[in-house]
Design a protein around this motif. Sequence first.
Motif, mmCIF file in Angstrom:
data_model
loop_
_atom_site.group_PDB
_atom_site.id
_atom_site.type_symbol
_atom_site.label_atom_id
_atom_site.label_comp_id
_atom_site.label_asym_id
_atom_site.label_seq_id
_atom_site.Cartn_x
_atom_site.Cartn_y
_atom_site.Cartn_z
ATOM 1 N N SER A 78 3.514 16.426 11.145
ATOM 2 C CA SER A 78 4.942 16.756 12.082
ATOM 3 C C SER A 78 4.092 16.762 13.452
ATOM 4 O O SER A 78 4.048 16.324 14.639
ATOM 5 N N SER A 79 1.994 15.601 13.084
ATOM 6 C CA SER A 79 1.825 16.249 14.665
ATOM 7 C C SER A 79 1.830 14.173 15.383
ATOM 8 O O SER A 79 2.909 13.456 14.330
ATOM 9 N N ALA A 80 1.139 13.622 16.076
ATOM 10 C CA ALA A 80 2.301 12.428 16.697
ATOM 11 C C ALA A 80 0.841 11.879 15.983
ATOM 12 O O ALA A 80 1.080 10.432 16.097
ATOM 13 N N ASP A 81 -0.295 11.606 16.121
ATOM 14 C CA ASP A 81 -0.767 10.677 15.205
ATOM 15 C C ASP A 81 -2.123 12.010 14.853
ATOM 16 O O ASP A 81 -2.455 12.440 14.452
ATOM 17 N N LEU A 82 -3.466 10.851 14.043
ATOM 18 C CA LEU A 82 -4.686 11.336 12.967
ATOM 19 C C LEU A 82 -5.277 12.145 13.724
ATOM 20 O O LEU A 82 -5.602 13.131 13.378
ATOM 21 N N GLY A 83 -5.324 11.412 15.649
ATOM 22 C CA GLY A 83 -6.404 12.217 15.923
ATOM 23 C C GLY A 83 -5.877 13.687 16.596
ATOM 24 O O GLY A 83 -6.223 14.314 16.066
ATOM 25 N N GLU A 84 -5.032 13.680 16.714
ATOM 26 C CA GLU A 84 -3.821 15.703 16.276
ATOM 27 C C GLU A 84 -3.786 15.975 15.574
ATOM 28 O O GLU A 84 -4.135 17.480 15.412
ATOM 29 N N ALA A 102 -14.605 25.012 7.361
ATOM 30 C CA ALA A 102 -14.453 24.480 8.632
ATOM 31 C C ALA A 102 -15.167 23.314 8.809
ATOM 32 O O ALA A 102 -16.188 22.734 8.353
ATOM 33 N N PHE A 103 -14.469 21.758 9.079
ATOM 34 C CA PHE A 103 -14.963 21.011 9.640
ATOM 35 C C PHE A 103 -14.839 20.350 10.948
ATOM 36 O O PHE A 103 -14.065 21.424 11.982
ATOM 37 N N ILE A 104 -15.692 19.528 11.654
ATOM 38 C CA ILE A 104 -15.771 18.962 13.122
ATOM 39 C C ILE A 104 -14.943 17.674 13.550
ATOM 40 O O ILE A 104 -15.173 16.659 11.996
ATOM 41 N N VAL A 105 -14.328 17.866 14.640
ATOM 42 C CA VAL A 105 -13.300 15.770 14.243
ATOM 43 C C VAL A 105 -14.077 15.974 15.623
ATOM 44 O O VAL A 105 -13.879 16.338 16.739
ATOM 45 N N ARG A 106 -13.795 14.363 15.195
ATOM 46 C CA ARG A 106 -14.459 13.720 17.158
ATOM 47 C C ARG A 106 -13.962 12.491 17.107
ATOM 48 O O ARG A 106 -14.063 11.613 16.027
ATOM 49 N N ALA A 145 0.255 11.143 5.770
ATOM 50 C CA ALA A 145 1.230 11.871 7.002
ATOM 51 C C ALA A 145 1.573 9.376 7.674
ATOM 52 O O ALA A 145 2.328 9.949 8.163
ATOM 53 N N LEU A 146 0.587 8.852 7.533
ATOM 54 C CA LEU A 146 0.807 7.565 8.115
ATOM 55 C C LEU A 146 2.224 5.977 6.966
ATOM 56 O O LEU A 146 2.625 5.215 7.501
ATOM 57 N N GLY A 147 2.166 7.311 6.049
ATOM 58 C CA GLY A 147 3.151 6.841 5.930
ATOM 59 C C GLY A 147 2.754 5.132 4.508
ATOM 60 O O GLY A 147 3.476 4.191 4.051
ATOM 61 N N ARG A 148 1.410 5.272 4.795
ATOM 62 C CA ARG A 148 1.284 3.317 4.130
ATOM 63 C C ARG A 148 -0.421 3.950 3.884
ATOM 64 O O ARG A 148 -1.341 5.034 4.059
ATOM 65 N N PRO A 149 -1.516 2.976 2.866
ATOM 66 C CA PRO A 149 -2.486 3.487 2.198
ATOM 67 C C PRO A 149 -3.944 3.683 3.634
ATOM 68 O O PRO A 149 -3.151 2.514 4.598
ATOM 69 N N ALA A 193 -6.235 5.910 13.979
ATOM 70 C CA ALA A 193 -6.028 6.842 14.662
ATOM 71 C C ALA A 193 -5.232 7.483 15.403
ATOM 72 O O ALA A 193 -4.694 8.572 15.628
ATOM 73 N N THR A 194 -4.476 6.432 16.223
ATOM 74 C CA THR A 194 -4.105 6.809 17.077
ATOM 75 C C THR A 194 -2.552 5.827 17.412
ATOM 76 O O THR A 194 -1.610 5.865 17.816
ATOM 77 N N ALA A 195 -2.294 5.690 15.266
ATOM 78 C CA ALA A 195 -1.217 4.484 15.524
ATOM 79 C C ALA A 195 -0.039 6.180 14.796
ATOM 80 O O ALA A 195 -0.832 6.801 14.759
ATOM 81 N N PRO A 196 1.353 5.878 15.921
ATOM 82 C CA PRO A 196 2.633 7.342 15.259
ATOM 83 C C PRO A 196 2.743 7.558 14.299
ATOM 84 O O PRO A 196 3.175 6.583 13.165
ATOM 85 N N LEU A 197 2.712 8.499 13.760
ATOM 86 C CA LEU A 197 2.732 9.630 12.733
ATOM 87 C C LEU A 197 4.586 9.142 12.622
ATOM 88 O O LEU A 197 4.951 9.544 13.316
#
Length: 329
Positions: A78-84, A102-106, A145-149, A193-197
């Motif tokens: 339900s997030s906006a993109d992969l980054g979020e 835990a993991f780290i996102v950057r 989440a992206l609906g594609r490979p 990373a920034t493509a709309p989900l």
Amino acid sequence: MVRLVLEAARTAGVSPDELNRLPGVGVLGRQGIRVPTMLLTRVWEVSSAVFAEAGGAPRVAQLWTPGRFHVWDYVIKSSADLGEAFDLAARHLPAITDPDSAFIVRRNAAGRLTVATRPVPTFGRVGALIGEFVLGLLLQQAGAALGRPVTPVAITVAGEPPRSHAHLVETFGTRDIQFDAPVSSITFAPADATAPLPGADPALAAIVRDHAVHSISNARPILGWLDKVHAEIADSFADGPPSLDRVARRMTMSSRTFQRRLHDEGTSWREEVEKVREAEATRLLRDTGLTIDAVAARVGFSDVRALRRAFHRWYGRTPADFRRQPSAK
């Protein structure tokens, strides 16, 4: 997550008796519990050889299907993109596993998105397999989440390389796979990373995040016997190198009974001290500004040279080199 890996172990042919002996397995049928990370590590340790023969850790990750991890999956979808999505997934990871996982996102200046796991307190190929599993799981989450490979632009694995990693090239779709890294990580291109989900839904996102927070805050931690041993070892660091006799007394056992119980758990005093030391030294180097000498003292080493030898054994590099690695932060 432990249930998923246990299912894979049973399907791959690991002895049910061996799995049932693992501390904490008996409570997995209960709802609303928090399973220690050490149980997940133990499942991997007893199953690693079978998993390797069955096609490697990414095959385990392929047992995941959308919705299997309940609220955590919907936080991502339900997030906006992969980054979020991965920022929030990292924040709510205790909804599916222990917080120590835990993991780290950057993101870097070029817009690449990297998700890195924290080092696992285990050794050799077992640690690498766990990293490969998590990366395979993250890649599947990204594709769902992206609906594609999705093809990552880079992969790093914390641990020894297998004899052949052709199966990893096939799974991840890239030959840019680096082994013996400080952490396991997966890097996505800026366009991914920034493509709309397609499933982005701010109203649903708010609901599932609230539910995730509720699930985490109400989960009851289940500590196995080895978790208590680890806590006693960590507490004993304040008195210098940990003593088996002293920890045995704190566990209200004779030294002989304590050693026999460790043997029954499939481990030894030396192995458990090593695991606790590695986890604590890594955490202190990553999360604090303590000097390397102070870190050595905090984890019960007699001097900093002993810490350097241990770090070279664990990661193939010095503590200073580990701390300088951006991915270790």
